[in-house]
Design a protein around this motif. Structure first.
Motif, short mmCIF file in Angstrom:
data_model
loop_
_atom_site.label_atom_id
_atom_site.label_comp_id
_atom_site.label_asym_id
_atom_site.label_seq_id
_atom_site.Cartn_x
_atom_site.Cartn_y
_atom_site.Cartn_z
N ILE A 1 -62.70 11.29 8.24
CA ILE A 1 -62.79 9.89 8.63
C ILE A 1 -63.08 9.88 10.12
O ILE A 1 -62.21 10.17 10.95
CB ILE A 1 -61.47 9.15 8.36
N PRO A 2 -64.33 9.57 10.52
CA PRO A 2 -64.67 9.61 11.94
C PRO A 2 -64.19 8.36 12.66
O PRO A 2 -64.38 7.25 12.18
CB PRO A 2 -66.21 9.68 11.92
N VAL A 3 -63.55 8.54 13.79
CA VAL A 3 -63.07 7.40 14.59
C VAL A 3 -63.83 7.40 15.91
O VAL A 3 -63.47 8.14 16.85
CB VAL A 3 -61.55 7.48 14.83
N PRO A 4 -64.90 6.59 16.02
CA PRO A 4 -65.68 6.55 17.25
C PRO A 4 -64.92 5.84 18.36
O PRO A 4 -63.88 5.22 18.13
CB PRO A 4 -66.93 5.77 16.84
N LYS A 5 -65.46 5.91 19.57
CA LYS A 5 -64.78 5.27 20.71
C LYS A 5 -64.59 3.78 20.48
O LYS A 5 -63.61 3.20 20.93
CB LYS A 5 -65.57 5.54 21.99
N PHE A 6 -65.53 3.14 19.79
CA PHE A 6 -65.44 1.72 19.49
C PHE A 6 -64.12 1.40 18.79
O PHE A 6 -63.51 0.36 19.04
CB PHE A 6 -66.61 1.32 18.59
N ALA A 7 -63.68 2.30 17.92
CA ALA A 7 -62.47 2.06 17.12
C ALA A 7 -61.21 2.57 17.79
O ALA A 7 -60.12 2.38 17.27
CB ALA A 7 -62.62 2.71 15.75
N ASN B 1 -56.05 1.90 19.81
CA ASN B 1 -55.56 2.92 18.87
C ASN B 1 -54.80 2.31 17.71
O ASN B 1 -53.66 2.69 17.41
CB ASN B 1 -54.70 3.95 19.60
N GLU B 2 -55.43 1.37 17.01
CA GLU B 2 -54.78 0.70 15.88
C GLU B 2 -55.56 0.92 14.58
O GLU B 2 -55.91 -0.01 13.87
CB GLU B 2 -54.63 -0.80 16.17
N THR B 3 -55.84 2.19 14.28
CA THR B 3 -56.55 2.53 13.04
C THR B 3 -55.54 2.73 11.92
O THR B 3 -54.57 3.48 12.07
CB THR B 3 -57.41 3.78 13.24
N ASP B 4 -55.77 2.07 10.79
CA ASP B 4 -54.80 1.99 9.70
C ASP B 4 -55.42 2.52 8.41
O ASP B 4 -56.64 2.67 8.27
CB ASP B 4 -54.38 0.53 9.53
N GLN C 1 -59.41 -0.97 11.46
CA GLN C 1 -58.99 -0.98 12.86
C GLN C 1 -58.46 -2.38 13.15
O GLN C 1 -59.21 -3.35 13.19
CB GLN C 1 -60.17 -0.63 13.77
N ARG C 2 -57.14 -2.49 13.31
CA ARG C 2 -56.50 -3.81 13.27
C ARG C 2 -56.82 -4.69 14.48
O ARG C 2 -56.87 -5.91 14.34
CB ARG C 2 -54.99 -3.64 13.15
N SER C 3 -56.98 -4.12 15.67
CA SER C 3 -57.25 -4.99 16.81
C SER C 3 -58.60 -5.68 16.67
O SER C 3 -58.73 -6.87 16.98
CB SER C 3 -57.17 -4.21 18.12
N TRP C 4 -59.62 -4.96 16.18
CA TRP C 4 -60.92 -5.60 15.94
C TRP C 4 -60.86 -6.51 14.72
O TRP C 4 -61.50 -7.56 14.69
CB TRP C 4 -62.01 -4.55 15.76
N GLN C 5 -60.10 -6.14 13.73
CA GLN C 5 -60.01 -6.97 12.52
C GLN C 5 -59.33 -8.31 12.79
O GLN C 5 -59.79 -9.36 12.31
CB GLN C 5 -59.24 -6.23 11.43
#
Length: 289
Positions: A110-116, A120-123, A159-163
């Motif tokens: 699961i790649p997590v780019p800088k955008f995400a 640091n809120e990847t779920d 990614q909860r902050s963007w969501q």
């Protein structure tokens, strides 16, 4: 003869095949298959499960990008999940979409780019995945399961902050990224799974169980979901419908838990099997599709 557990895989000769996973007695997880019966023809039309075997070197996503027309997702579709994040049960299914580039296989990173990596809120979100097998429009709930090719298990990485905070009221910015919908390990025939509303589903992070629920907790069951989404809209063979996640997501925990670089996420669905994906930060990883 129809397939039982449809897999797409790279064999030892370097070629990609569709096959019916060959499993030992008592085993249901296609990740444990070393060989598969080769399938020829169109899996959404006329096909043949041959008597030719091929060894499995690597399992891929059960469908390739060009076979998938639309990837639909339901939000807030488990009663206990709505309760944990303090939101009311929806009156109608909450729908959002991901692009086909989000689809990767059962063991891909699961790649997590800088955008995400902002905040640091990847779920994680374990989900039952429906694979539509034939065109469906304006169908009833009673006939809906006749249009299912089979079921898989997936992770609706979010990614909860963007969501939630930065998406302007819609969820796509926090969910749309490449590789953020791993699924598999196989498409298990609807002839095997006759009741999708009584399946255990769970998530482990680094071996620790963080989600564990039964699909009976869904607010909108599989048949109701398919019927609803087909009203005025044609569902096409190869369409994927992800049916929401149960309680236990990182956002709903106390304290909250966010995925970190190197975390191993295992998601399991009863009678289907397990996907296992490593979280990898700041790398451009291209899965073979």
């Amino acid at each position: 003869m129809s397939f039982s557990r449809l897999v797409r895989f790279i064999s030892t000769d370097g070629n990609t095949y569709y096959g019916d996973a060959i499993l030992k007695a008592g085993i249901i997880d296609a990740r444990k298959a070393t060989h598969a019966w080769i399938i020829s023809g169109n899996i959404f039309g006329h096909y043949l499960v041959t008597d030719q075997q091929k060894p499995i070197k690597k399992l891929l996503a059960p469908l390739s990008w060009d076979q998938i027309h639309t990837v639909r997702f339901l939000g807030l579709n488990y009663a206990k999940h709505a309760l944990e994040i303090k939101l009311p049960k929806p009156k109608y299914p909450i729908l959002f979409f991901k692009p086909v580039t989000s689809i990767v296989g059962p063991t891909d990173p699961i790649p997590v780019p800088k955008f995400a990596q902002i905040d640091n809120e990847t779920d994680y979100e374990c989900e039952l995945v429906i694979v539509i097998g034939k065109e469906a429009k304006n169908i009833t709930e009673a006939e809906a399961l006749d249009y299912v090719l089979g079921y898989a298990v997936g992770n609706d990485v979010s990614q909860r902050s963007w969501q939630i905070k930065k998406g302007g009221g819609q969820w796509s910015l926090g969910k749309m990224l490449d590789g953020w919908a791993p699924f598999g390990p196989a498409i298990v025939s609807s002839k095997i799974i006759k009741d999708p509303q009584n399946l255990q589903i769970s998530t482990k992070i680094n071996g620790k169980i963080v989600q564990s629920e039964n699909t009976s907790d869904q607010i909108f069951g599989v048949a109701k979901t398919i019927s609803f989404l087909s009203q005025g809209t044609t569902l096409l063979p190869g369409d994927l419908i992800w049916t929401g996640t149960p309680a236990g997501v990182g956002m709903g925990r106390t304290p909250q838990y966010w995925l970190k670089h190197g975390d191993i996420v295992e998601i399991e669905l009863e009678n289907v099997g397990t996907i296992q994906n490593e979280v990898v930060y700041e790398k451009d990883i291209k899965a073979k599709l």
